[in-house]
Design a protein around this motif. Structure first.
Motif, PDB file in Angstrom:
ATOM      1  N   LEU A 170       6.186  49.763  -1.768  1.00 32.64           N
ATOM      2  CA  LEU A 170       5.772  49.874  -0.373  1.00 32.64           C
ATOM      3  C   LEU A 170       5.381  51.301  -0.010  1.00 32.64           C
ATOM      4  O   LEU A 170       4.377  51.526   0.679  1.00 32.64           O
ATOM      5  CB  LEU A 170       6.892  49.396   0.554  1.00 32.64           C
ATOM      6  N   LEU A 171       6.156  52.269  -0.458  1.00 34.53           N
ATOM      7  CA  LEU A 171       5.825  53.660  -0.160  1.00 34.53           C
ATOM      8  C   LEU A 171       4.466  54.040  -0.738  1.00 34.53           C
ATOM      9  O   LEU A 171       3.631  54.652  -0.056  1.00 34.53           O
ATOM     10  CB  LEU A 171       6.909  54.593  -0.717  1.00 34.53           C
ATOM     11  N   ALA A 172       4.236  53.666  -1.992  1.00 36.56           N
ATOM     12  CA  ALA A 172       2.965  54.014  -2.633  1.00 36.56           C
ATOM     13  C   ALA A 172       1.797  53.316  -1.948  1.00 36.56           C
ATOM     14  O   ALA A 172       0.771  53.943  -1.634  1.00 36.56           O
ATOM     15  CB  ALA A 172       3.017  53.646  -4.114  1.00 36.56           C
ATOM     16  N   GLY A 173       1.936  52.023  -1.713  1.00 39.10           N
ATOM     17  CA  GLY A 173       0.823  51.262  -1.148  1.00 39.10           C
ATOM     18  C   GLY A 173       0.489  51.658   0.271  1.00 39.10           C
ATOM     19  O   GLY A 173      -0.686  51.842   0.625  1.00 39.10           O
ATOM     20  N   LEU A 174       1.500  51.789   1.133  1.00 40.09           N
ATOM     21  CA  LEU A 174       1.246  52.114   2.533  1.00 40.09           C
ATOM     22  C   LEU A 174       0.682  53.522   2.687  1.00 40.09           C
ATOM     23  O   LEU A 174      -0.235  53.753   3.489  1.00 40.09           O
ATOM     24  CB  LEU A 174       2.535  51.985   3.341  1.00 40.09           C
ATOM     25  N   THR A 175       1.221  54.479   1.933  1.00 40.17           N
ATOM     26  CA  THR A 175       0.719  55.845   2.023  1.00 40.17           C
ATOM     27  C   THR A 175      -0.729  55.932   1.561  1.00 40.17           C
ATOM     28  O   THR A 175      -1.568  56.581   2.209  1.00 40.17           O
ATOM     29  CB  THR A 175       1.596  56.787   1.191  1.00 40.17           C
ATOM     30  N   ALA A 176      -1.035  55.268   0.449  1.00 38.45           N
ATOM     31  CA  ALA A 176      -2.405  55.300  -0.062  1.00 38.45           C
ATOM     32  C   ALA A 176      -3.378  54.610   0.887  1.00 38.45           C
ATOM     33  O   ALA A 176      -4.504  55.077   1.094  1.00 38.45           O
ATOM     34  CB  ALA A 176      -2.455  54.644  -1.443  1.00 38.45           C
ATOM     35  N   THR A 177      -2.942  53.482   1.487  1.00 39.05           N
ATOM     36  CA  THR A 177      -3.818  52.777   2.436  1.00 39.05           C
ATOM     37  C   THR A 177      -4.089  53.639   3.660  1.00 39.05           C
ATOM     38  O   THR A 177      -5.241  53.751   4.122  1.00 39.05           O
ATOM     39  CB  THR A 177      -3.183  51.453   2.872  1.00 39.05           C
ATOM     40  N   GLY A 178      -3.052  54.262   4.206  1.00 38.83           N
ATOM     41  CA  GLY A 178      -3.241  55.139   5.356  1.00 38.83           C
ATOM     42  C   GLY A 178      -4.166  56.303   5.053  1.00 38.83           C
ATOM     43  O   GLY A 178      -5.034  56.658   5.862  1.00 38.83           O
ATOM     44  N   ALA A 179      -4.014  56.893   3.860  1.00 33.97           N
ATOM     45  CA  ALA A 179      -4.877  58.014   3.484  1.00 33.97           C
ATOM     46  C   ALA A 179      -6.330  57.568   3.348  1.00 33.97           C
ATOM     47  O   ALA A 179      -7.257  58.274   3.782  1.00 33.97           O
ATOM     48  CB  ALA A 179      -4.380  58.623   2.172  1.00 33.97           C
ATOM     49  N   LEU A 180      -6.557  56.397   2.734  1.00 33.10           N
ATOM     50  CA  LEU A 180      -7.923  55.902   2.572  1.00 33.10           C
ATOM     51  C   LEU A 180      -8.574  55.635   3.929  1.00 33.10           C
ATOM     52  O   LEU A 180      -9.744  56.000   4.153  1.00 33.10           O
ATOM     53  CB  LEU A 180      -7.920  54.630   1.736  1.00 33.10           C
ATOM     54  N   LEU A 181      -7.856  54.997   4.851  1.00 30.90           N
ATOM     55  CA  LEU A 181      -8.417  54.723   6.172  1.00 30.90           C
ATOM     56  C   LEU A 181      -8.728  56.024   6.918  1.00 30.90           C
ATOM     57  O   LEU A 181      -9.720  56.103   7.665  1.00 30.90           O
ATOM     58  CB  LEU A 181      -7.448  53.869   6.977  1.00 30.90           C
ATOM     59  N   ALA A 182      -7.904  57.046   6.715  1.00 32.03           N
ATOM     60  CA  ALA A 182      -8.196  58.342   7.339  1.00 32.03           C
ATOM     61  C   ALA A 182      -9.493  58.929   6.785  1.00 32.03           C
ATOM     62  O   ALA A 182     -10.306  59.494   7.536  1.00 32.03           O
ATOM     63  CB  ALA A 182      -7.031  59.308   7.103  1.00 32.03           C
ATOM     64  N   VAL A 183      -9.704  58.796   5.485  1.00 25.89           N
ATOM     65  CA  VAL A 183     -10.961  59.260   4.879  1.00 25.89           C
ATOM     66  C   VAL A 183     -12.145  58.473   5.436  1.00 25.89           C
ATOM     67  O   VAL A 183     -13.208  59.034   5.737  1.00 25.89           O
ATOM     68  CB  VAL A 183     -10.895  59.138   3.346  1.00 25.89           C
ATOM     69  N   MET A 184     -11.976  57.148   5.593  1.00 24.60           N
ATOM     70  CA  MET A 184     -13.047  56.331   6.151  1.00 24.60           C
ATOM     71  C   MET A 184     -13.377  56.759   7.580  1.00 24.60           C
ATOM     72  O   MET A 184     -14.548  56.782   7.988  1.00 24.60           O
ATOM     73  CB  MET A 184     -12.653  54.856   6.114  1.00 24.60           C
ATOM     74  N   ALA A 185     -12.347  57.098   8.370  1.00 23.66           N
ATOM     75  CA  ALA A 185     -12.582  57.549   9.740  1.00 23.66           C
ATOM     76  C   ALA A 185     -13.386  58.836   9.760  1.00 23.66           C
ATOM     77  O   ALA A 185     -14.167  59.082  10.691  1.00 23.66           O
ATOM     78  CB  ALA A 185     -11.252  57.741  10.464  1.00 23.66           C
ATOM     79  N   ALA A 186     -13.209  59.652   8.736  1.00 24.98           N
ATOM     80  CA  ALA A 186     -13.904  60.941   8.694  1.00 24.98           C
ATOM     81  C   ALA A 186     -15.304  60.844   8.095  1.00 24.98           C
ATOM     82  O   ALA A 186     -16.202  61.595   8.485  1.00 24.98           O
ATOM     83  CB  ALA A 186     -13.071  61.949   7.894  1.00 24.98           C
ATOM     84  N   ALA A 187     -15.524  59.901   7.160  1.00 25.43           N
ATOM     85  CA  ALA A 187     -16.763  59.973   6.379  1.00 25.43           C
ATOM     86  C   ALA A 187     -17.491  58.658   6.154  1.00 25.43           C
ATOM     87  O   ALA A 187     -18.558  58.663   5.543  1.00 25.43           O
ATOM     88  CB  ALA A 187     -16.452  60.617   5.014  1.00 25.43           C
ATOM     89  N   VAL A 188     -16.955  57.519   6.618  1.00 25.74           N
ATOM     90  CA  VAL A 188     -17.589  56.228   6.319  1.00 25.74           C
ATOM     91  C   VAL A 188     -17.854  55.477   7.629  1.00 25.74           C
ATOM     92  O   VAL A 188     -17.419  54.346   7.818  1.00 25.74           O
ATOM     93  CB  VAL A 188     -16.724  55.381   5.360  1.00 25.74           C
ATOM     94  N   THR A 189     -18.545  56.108   8.539  1.00 24.76           N
ATOM     95  CA  THR A 189     -18.884  55.500   9.818  1.00 24.76           C
ATOM     96  C   THR A 189     -20.398  55.469   9.974  1.00 24.76           C
ATOM     97  O   THR A 189     -21.113  56.159   9.235  1.00 24.76           O
ATOM     98  CB  THR A 189     -18.267  56.297  10.987  1.00 24.76           C
ATOM     99  N   PRO A 190     -20.915  54.691  10.926  1.00 22.16           N
ATOM    100  CA  PRO A 190     -22.362  54.718  11.160  1.00 22.16           C
ATOM    101  C   PRO A 190     -22.888  56.105  11.491  1.00 22.16           C
ATOM    102  O   PRO A 190     -24.026  56.436  11.160  1.00 22.16           O
ATOM    103  CB  PRO A 190     -22.527  53.769  12.354  1.00 22.16           C
ATOM    104  N   ALA A 191     -22.058  56.960  12.116  1.00 20.83           N
ATOM    105  CA  ALA A 191     -22.496  58.320  12.444  1.00 20.83           C
ATOM    106  C   ALA A 191     -22.794  59.137  11.200  1.00 20.83           C
ATOM    107  O   ALA A 191     -23.638  60.045  11.223  1.00 20.83           O
ATOM    108  CB  ALA A 191     -21.421  59.016  13.287  1.00 20.83           C
TER     109      ALA A 191
END
Length: 414
Positions: free
Chosen positions: A89-110
């Motif tokens: 759980l620690l590994a999966g949740l931390t990695a998922t949160g980090a990936l979504l943060a990267v998407m918020a910064a760099a994987v948007t229509p903007a």
């Protein structure tokens, strides 16, 4: 009764009530992932326009979430059986949160993100977030005794529609008001908070204190009865994902309705299904018959989705009511199905069995969004809801029959 738990630096004793703390952590982990998993598809209208997607490309992108979970769930389950709930759980949740943060910064229509990058990121989000399915389920099996597992597992499974309801209510609004940067950032925070709660409160009982775990037998992956439960569950998932992924598009394109009506429809299905999960879990703990209940729910789901097909061209309130009730039924069986397959495998193999169950369900989550645009290219929307009805009805004979009690004379030898 205190439970001995191995923690870093020694051991600690936790009271019997701590099992509810563990369940709460599992609920939070499941809900945090579900908010993202269920909420992103309801941004379909904004996603289609923002990323300039065709209907086929939209289906591909949305299906990647389910594909990621389906491709990884068995592996996460096996790792959970080997490494334990806490680490996974620690590994999966931390990695998922980090990936979504990267998407918020760099994987948007903007940032002019393309279809391929968006699809790959959602595939990875599904694969990493899928860790919560087996790990939080195995925690239930180790902390709760047999007479409470159905209720506990159903409460954990209810976190999926409840967390999904939060995502359904929040993410489409964020997409319209603030854009996809917020759509990805908010679930990232949810996942990281769940990881912090896991680190603080989720510990595993020492082997001698684990809740009545039987000795490992044959792998669940080698048992046809276990596969039947998983495959039937996969079929029962088809109407769930049809309603979840395409209600917004259907109501927008056919009924001229806005995202608000679609959100209300899915919220009714999610929250009503969550309440039904808890009720069926408690009832089957007391009276048994989990397989019988799953069969009954499959039959009702098929009938109601068939009614939705017939009512496709009816006045909007009738169509919406049929979809909401069909979605509710399609969300109501998960707790007892997950409990049943975990009980069949035994606590020591529960992670693997739950991984198989998750793989079957999320494989449907991958295939359904891909199949619906194909069906729509050949037939009207009536065929989509009719296909969902057919899948539910096919699951009924596939689900194994009720376990017959062993006669007392056979047990005593008299």
């Amino acid at each position: 009764m205190a439970t001995l738990v191995t923690v870093r630096g020694g051991t600690r004793r936790f009271g019997a009530r701590h099992r509810w703390v563990v369940l709460s952590v599992g609920v939070g982990a499941q809900a945090s992932f579900s908010a993202m998993f269920s909420g992103i598809p309801l941004t379909a209208v904004s996603m289609r326009s923002g990323y300039h997607l065709s209907l086929g490309s939209l289906g591909l992108v949305l299906s990647c979430l389910g594909l990621g979970v389906a491709a990884s769930d068995i592996a996460w389950g096996m790792l959970t059986d080997r490494w334990g709930d806490r680490r996974v759980l620690l590994a999966g949740l931390t990695a998922t949160g980090a990936l979504l943060a990267v998407m918020a910064a760099a994987v948007t229509p903007a940032e002019h993100a393309g279809v391929a990058l968006l699809a790959v990121c959602l595939l990875a989000a599904g694969a990493l977030g899928g860790s919560v399915n087996g790990a939080s389920g195995r925690a239930v099996m180790t902390w709760f005794a047999g007479g409470e597992r159905g209720l506990a597992m159903s409460v954990r499974q209810t976190a999926i529609p409840v967390g999904g309801a939060v995502g359904v209510a929040l993410l489409p609004w964020l997409a319209e008001r603030y854009g996809f940067r917020a759509v990805y950032a908010v679930p990232a925070v949810f996942c990281l908070l769940a990881a912090a709660a896991t680190w603080r409160w989720l510990h595993e009982p020492a082997p001698a204190a684990a809740a009545a775990a039987p000795q490992p037998g044959p792998s669940p992956l080698r048992r046809w009865d276990v596969w039947r439960v998983a495959l039937a569950s996969g079929l029962l998932t088809v109407p769930q994902f049809a309603v979840l992924s395409f209600t917004a598009i259907f109501l927008h394109d056919i009924k001229g309705a806005g995202a608000g009506l679609a959100a209300v429809t899915v919220l009714v299905a999610q929250l009503g299904g969550g309440a039904a999960r808890i009720w069926t879990g408690r009832r089957t703990d007391r009276r048994g018959g989990r397989r019988t209940w799953i069969r009954a729910i499959g039959t009702l789901s098929g009938v109601v989705m068939a009614a939705a097909a017939v009512l496709t061209s009816a006045p909007t309130p009738l169509t919406v009511a049929a979809l909401a009730i069909g979605g509710l039924l399609a969300n109501s069986w998960h707790g007892i199905a997950y409990t049943e397959i975990a009980a069949m495998a035994g606590a020591a193999r529960a992670g693997t069995a739950l991984g198989l169950e998750g793989t079957a369900c999320f494989a449907s989550g991958f295939l359904t969004p891909l199949l619906v645009p194909v069906v729509l290219g050949l037939a009207p929307w009536e065929a989509v809801w009719g296909l969902a009805a057919l899948a539910s009805l096919l699951a009924v004979p596939l689900m194994p029959g009720a376990v017959r009690p062993v006669p007392r004379a056979a047990v005593t030898g008299r």
